[in-house]
Write a protein that holds these residues in place. Structure first.
Motif, short mmCIF file in Angstrom:
data_model
loop_
_atom_site.label_atom_id
_atom_site.label_comp_id
_atom_site.label_asym_id
_atom_site.label_seq_id
_atom_site.Cartn_x
_atom_site.Cartn_y
_atom_site.Cartn_z
N LEU A 63 -0.86 8.36 2.68
CA LEU A 63 -1.25 7.03 1.97
C LEU A 63 0.09 6.49 1.42
O LEU A 63 0.25 5.36 1.55
N SER A 64 1.13 7.14 0.87
CA SER A 64 2.33 6.62 0.35
C SER A 64 3.17 6.08 1.36
O SER A 64 3.66 4.97 1.29
N GLU A 65 3.33 6.60 2.63
CA GLU A 65 3.82 6.21 3.88
C GLU A 65 2.88 4.73 4.18
O GLU A 65 3.67 3.79 4.72
N LEU A 66 1.89 4.77 4.44
CA LEU A 66 0.82 3.55 4.54
C LEU A 66 1.06 2.47 3.78
O LEU A 66 1.41 1.55 4.15
N ALA A 67 1.21 2.80 2.49
CA ALA A 67 1.38 1.60 1.44
C ALA A 67 2.76 1.22 1.72
O ALA A 67 3.03 -0.05 1.63
N ARG A 68 3.97 2.00 2.01
CA ARG A 68 5.11 1.61 2.03
C ARG A 68 5.04 0.61 3.31
O ARG A 68 5.77 -0.54 3.18
N ARG A 69 4.61 1.02 4.42
CA ARG A 69 4.63 0.27 5.48
C ARG A 69 3.89 -0.95 5.50
O ARG A 69 4.41 -2.18 6.10
N GLU A 70 2.89 -1.18 4.57
CA GLU A 70 2.05 -2.52 4.55
C GLU A 70 2.77 -3.03 3.32
O GLU A 70 2.43 -4.24 2.92
N GLY A 71 3.74 -2.76 2.54
CA GLY A 71 4.05 -3.42 1.31
C GLY A 71 3.31 -3.69 0.31
O GLY A 71 3.37 -4.65 -0.38
N VAL A 72 2.49 -2.79 0.02
CA VAL A 72 1.44 -2.84 -1.21
C VAL A 72 1.80 -1.36 -2.05
O VAL A 72 2.43 -0.55 -1.62
N THR A 73 1.33 -1.44 -3.25
CA THR A 73 1.31 -0.14 -4.03
C THR A 73 0.20 0.88 -3.66
O THR A 73 -0.62 0.48 -2.82
N ALA A 74 0.57 2.21 -4.17
CA ALA A 74 -0.15 3.11 -3.69
C ALA A 74 -2.05 2.90 -4.15
O ALA A 74 -2.66 3.26 -3.35
N SER A 78 -4.99 3.04 -1.67
CA SER A 78 -6.05 3.71 -1.91
C SER A 78 -7.28 3.01 -1.81
O SER A 78 -8.33 3.32 -1.32
N ARG A 79 -7.25 1.76 -2.49
CA ARG A 79 -8.57 0.90 -2.55
C ARG A 79 -9.08 0.54 -0.93
O ARG A 79 -10.20 0.67 -0.70
#
Length: 156
Positions: A63-74, A78-79
């Motif tokens: 999740l953290s890597e996905l959030a970083r790649r998408e430029g959003v918060t964790a 998660s939502r």
């Protein structure tokens, strides 16, 4: 000074021409992208769609890597993942490298959704291409390598 692609001469510095080119390209790409999104009327919001593409291309991801790649918060990611999970678009599995972690991968339903969106968007663009004459179409074909080169990430 040299000839521009429209057959005229460039008056002024290269920087002015590059700035004008960058502004026109930004405007046309942005508007075309927006038009495709509007006409496409996808059922998934843009961030969910982008997340699916990222998981497809780079997954499985935490999740953290996905959030970083998408430029959003964790919490935002998660939502997004909860919504995709509810629709059966993604799968969660324990991270073999960290028992506390979860890896997100794309599910068959997610792949099918992306294929449908891509097919629909390609058809929308094809209909717009039908409006062009043969010279305009040839110009687009000639410009594709340069446009594709713009997708290469900057070296930091």
């Amino acid at each position: 000074m040299g000839a521009d692609s429209g057959g005229g001469t460039v008056t002024g510095g290269v920087e002015t021409r590059d700035d004008e080119l960058a502004a026109r390209l930004r405007l046309v790409v942005g508007r075309l992208n927006r038009r495709i999104r509007i006409d496409g009327s996808e059922t998934l919001p843009p961030l969910q769609l982008s997340t699916l593409v990222t998981v497809e291309q780079h997954g499985p991801l935490r999740l953290s890597e996905l959030a970083r790649r998408e430029g959003v918060t964790a919490p935002t990611m998660s939502r997004v993942l909860s919504a995709l999970d509810e629709q059966g678009m993604v799968e969660r599995a324990a991270d073999p490298g960290d028992a506390r972690g979860v890896l997100i991968s794309i599910a068959g339903t997610g792949r099918a959704c992306l294929q449908e969106v891509r097919s629909h968007r390609t058809a929308l663009i094809a209909r717009r291409l039908d409006r062009l004459d043969s010279a305009q179409r040839a110009a687009l074909v000639a410009a594709l390598p340069a446009l594709e080169a713009l997708l290469v990430p900057d070296e930091d």
